[in-house]
Scaffold this motif. Structure first.
Motif, mmCIF file in Angstrom:
data_model
loop_
_atom_site.group_PDB
_atom_site.id
_atom_site.type_symbol
_atom_site.label_atom_id
_atom_site.label_comp_id
_atom_site.label_asym_id
_atom_site.label_seq_id
_atom_site.Cartn_x
_atom_site.Cartn_y
_atom_site.Cartn_z
ATOM 1 N N PHE A 73 -8.015 -13.638 -14.959
ATOM 2 C CA PHE A 73 -7.872 -12.907 -16.204
ATOM 3 C C PHE A 73 -6.355 -12.283 -16.246
ATOM 4 C CE2 PHE A 73 -10.379 -10.533 -13.285
ATOM 5 C CZ PHE A 73 -9.336 -9.205 -13.082
ATOM 6 N N ASN A 74 -5.523 -12.267 -15.402
ATOM 7 C CA ASN A 74 -4.256 -11.892 -15.237
ATOM 8 C C ASN A 74 -3.176 -12.781 -14.529
ATOM 9 O OD1 ASN A 74 -1.914 -10.223 -14.783
ATOM 10 N ND2 ASN A 74 -3.040 -8.240 -14.750
ATOM 11 N N THR A 75 -2.811 -13.448 -15.635
ATOM 12 C CA THR A 75 -1.811 -14.678 -15.221
ATOM 13 C C THR A 75 -0.346 -14.110 -14.714
ATOM 14 O OG1 THR A 75 -0.909 -15.208 -17.227
ATOM 15 C CG2 THR A 75 -2.969 -16.138 -16.465
ATOM 16 N N THR A 76 -0.119 -12.795 -14.841
ATOM 17 C CA THR A 76 1.310 -12.191 -14.794
ATOM 18 C C THR A 76 1.349 -11.561 -13.550
ATOM 19 O OG1 THR A 76 0.932 -10.474 -16.298
ATOM 20 C CG2 THR A 76 1.774 -12.691 -17.314
ATOM 21 N N ALA A 77 0.488 -10.634 -13.003
ATOM 22 C CA ALA A 77 0.407 -9.833 -12.015
ATOM 23 C C ALA A 77 1.355 -10.403 -10.878
ATOM 24 C CB ALA A 77 -0.970 -9.325 -11.619
ATOM 25 N N LEU A 78 2.220 -9.704 -10.246
ATOM 26 C CA LEU A 78 2.870 -10.007 -8.946
ATOM 27 C C LEU A 78 1.995 -9.513 -7.878
ATOM 28 C CD1 LEU A 78 6.342 -8.753 -9.825
ATOM 29 C CD2 LEU A 78 5.420 -11.247 -10.458
ATOM 30 N N PHE A 79 1.964 -10.526 -6.698
ATOM 31 C CA PHE A 79 1.002 -10.230 -5.767
ATOM 32 C C PHE A 79 2.013 -9.998 -4.602
ATOM 33 C CE2 PHE A 79 -2.920 -12.483 -8.018
ATOM 34 C CZ PHE A 79 -3.376 -11.502 -8.118
ATOM 35 N N TYR A 80 1.628 -9.054 -3.590
ATOM 36 C CA TYR A 80 2.477 -8.674 -2.449
ATOM 37 C C TYR A 80 1.350 -8.521 -1.326
ATOM 38 C CZ TYR A 80 6.807 -7.806 -4.523
ATOM 39 O OH TYR A 80 8.078 -8.031 -5.550
ATOM 40 N N VAL A 81 1.183 -9.556 -0.416
ATOM 41 C CA VAL A 81 0.239 -9.765 0.713
ATOM 42 C C VAL A 81 0.550 -8.660 1.765
ATOM 43 C CG1 VAL A 81 -0.620 -10.979 2.517
ATOM 44 C CG2 VAL A 81 -0.401 -11.785 0.207
ATOM 45 N N VAL A 82 -0.539 -7.748 1.981
ATOM 46 C CA VAL A 82 -0.088 -6.908 3.295
ATOM 47 C C VAL A 82 -1.165 -7.465 4.469
ATOM 48 C CG1 VAL A 82 -0.642 -4.363 4.151
ATOM 49 C CG2 VAL A 82 0.028 -5.047 1.593
#
Length: 531
Positions: A73-82
């Protein structure tokens, strides 16, 4: 403002993120936190984060599963993996989800700030891209109706197929065929005819935009401008074998369109429809649509339903005939001669025993070709100009003599049309060049100059570059810079005044353009060459 969502099962990590971001970015960033994969997914649905810092190992739903759910449902969020590991088993899945960066625990304050700054830069870039796309779309919404109107006009009235081809590329129209619909409007019906009182045309300008939008919701088409109480519409389409069934569907769609229009606009409407033809023959389809309107009282009438017209012999090479006169109208001598020779060969193969019939067809084509040249303004006409044509045709003793006379006359018409087109183009370019040379100090535009020579801006740009080797802006700039040089060497003319006199009211812009053209600033030029 930037929305940042941090997910980690360690409360101390969440507090560290919140404190570092608040201290470095203040109110610029709003931060939400979650300790489980389920919680972060639920928060993301309402919070709509721009950036998500996601721990991989959390209770229940892990970070990869949570990112996959959020991505739905959110195609623009930027993911940063911790992660507490340099490499982990989920790397491939994370890559597929578009993870921006991997942050290895423990994470220093500097690394958190650097990651947030990077993320903010990427979010800004995306926002700017969306903003620019919206601006482009807004501009296109303004420009496209103008281009469509020019395309329709070039097809139906100007007979400039080169310009029509250019517009067709701009509008991304792939079909080489189509048909014309004429949408007629009025205030009321009288005896099956639309009554359009004085002032209706002016009133129509107010609802033209709405008409255009409604028509396009029914047909993939190009809409022309209002002419009297009619709007021509070109509908590109492939030629289909099921012409009858498609004609029935077309008429029904047109009826629905009229109902929609009359339900939204205070006016009455009728539609006439022409046959599917090649793009270069849209003028014929337009005339057919007009004849359909004038020949019937129906609200929607297709030319095929109006009357049965005469048809060619099944063996007659109709397409060859069309090609001959299309190439003649375009001034393409080589192609026209090839088609004429093939047509003459066809006549010999089918009617060699009937020379008089072939003479008649040759005379018909020559007269038809010269009429095309006359309509193009390439030749003059006098009642007695063809007084010897019949005698010459009858005097030809064999088919080779007749072929030669046929080719000579048709080639003369073709060359006359070609020369007239070239002369018109050259004349337009020269007239434009003279206008620029006399008015370089004024605020002149491509639209101004193309209007002066009565040619559409797009087609004018093409012929101007062909004639001068430069586009309009390049030529105007060259003239202005040459004039600026003349002014700069004079001691009583300041640099600012030199710019104004040569057409540049902004001194900074004048300086940039001058240096780009001469590799010197105006002040350097004045110092070196001034009197």
């Amino acid at each position: 403002m930037y929305r940042i969502l941090v997910a980690d099962d360690e409360g101390i990590m969440l507090e560290a993120f919140k404190n570092v971001i608040a201290g470095a970015f203040g109110e610029e960033c709003v931060v939400e936190t979650a300790k489980t994969g389920r919680a972060v997914t639920e928060i993301a649905e309402t919070f709509h984060p721009d950036v998500v810092f996601m721990d991989i190992h959390m209770p229940g739903i892990n970070g990869i599963q949570a990112m996959r759910e959020i991505r739905k449902f959110n195609t623009t969020a930027l993911f940063y993996v911790v992660s507490a590991y340099d490499k982990f088993d989920y790397a491939k899945e994370a890559i597929d989800l578009g993870v921006e960066r991997y942050l290895t625990k423990p994470i220093s304050r500097a690394k958190i700030i650097a990651a947030v700054e990077e993320a903010i830069g990427k979010v800004d870039a995306k926002r700017n891209q969306r903003s620019n796309l919206l601006k482009i779309q807004e501009k296109l919404e303004t420009v496209i109706p103008v281009v469509e109107n020019s395309f329709v006009g070039s097809l139906l009235f100007q007979q400039e197929m080169q310009a029509a081809d250019y517009y067709q590329q701009l509008l991304d129209i792939e079909d080489k065929q189509g048909y014309v619909m004429i949408l007629q409007f009025g205030q009321s019906y009288e005896n099956g005819r639309l009554v359009s009182p004085v002032g209706m045309n002016v009133k129509a300008q107010e609802f033209y935009g709405e008409i255009r939008d409604i028509v396009k919701s029914y047909f993939s088409c190009v809409v022309g401008s209002i002419m009297s109480n009619r709007i021509p519409i070109v509908v590109p389409c492939p030629i289909s074998a099921n012409s009858y069934e498609e004609r029935i569907d077309l008429v029904e769609s047109s009826r629905s369109l009229i109902s929609k229009l009359e339900g939204r606009i205070e006016a009455k409407f009728r539609i006439g429809i022409g046959r599917v033809r090649e793009m270069q023959e849209m003028e014929r389809s337009y005339r057919e649509a007009l004849r359909a309107l004038n020949g019937s009282k129906s609200r929607v009438i297709h030319i095929e339903d109006l009357s049965q017209n005469g048809v060619y012999d099944e063996e007659f090479p109709v397409e060859m005939e069309k090609s001959i006169f299309r190439y003649l109208e375009e001034g393409k001598e080589k192609e026209c001669v090839q088609e004429m020779n093939e047509f003459f060969d066809w006549m010999l193969a089918h009617y060699a025993e009937d020379m008089n019939n072939i003479r008649l067809k040759v005379l018909e084509y020559i007269i038809w070709g010269e009429k095309k040249a006359f309509e193009a303004g390439a030749v003059n006409y006098g009642f007695s100009y063809r007084r010897d044509y019949l005698d010459v045709a009858m005097a030809c003793k064999n088919y080779e003599e007749l072929r030669k006379w046929f080719l000579d006359k048709m080639v003369n018409a073709c060359r006359a049309i070609r020369d007239q087109k070239e002369e018109r183009s050259n004349s337009a370019a020269k007239k434009a060049m003279l206008y620029i040379q006399e008015n370089y100090s004024k605020d002149i535009s491509l639209d101004d100059v193309s209007g002066l020579v009565n040619i559409s801006p797009y087609y004018f740009s093409k012929i101007f570059k062909e004639e001068t080797g430069e586009n309009f802006i390049e030529y105007l700039t060259k003239i202005r810079i040459e004039k600026a040089k003349e002014f700069l060497v004079k001691p009583d003319i300041s640099i600012k005044e030199a710019g104004i006199r040569s057409g540049y009211t902004d001194p900074n812009y004048f300086s940039r353009i001058f240096k780009k053209q001469t590799d010197m600033t105006p002040s350097e030029y004045k110092t070196r060459y001034g009197e």
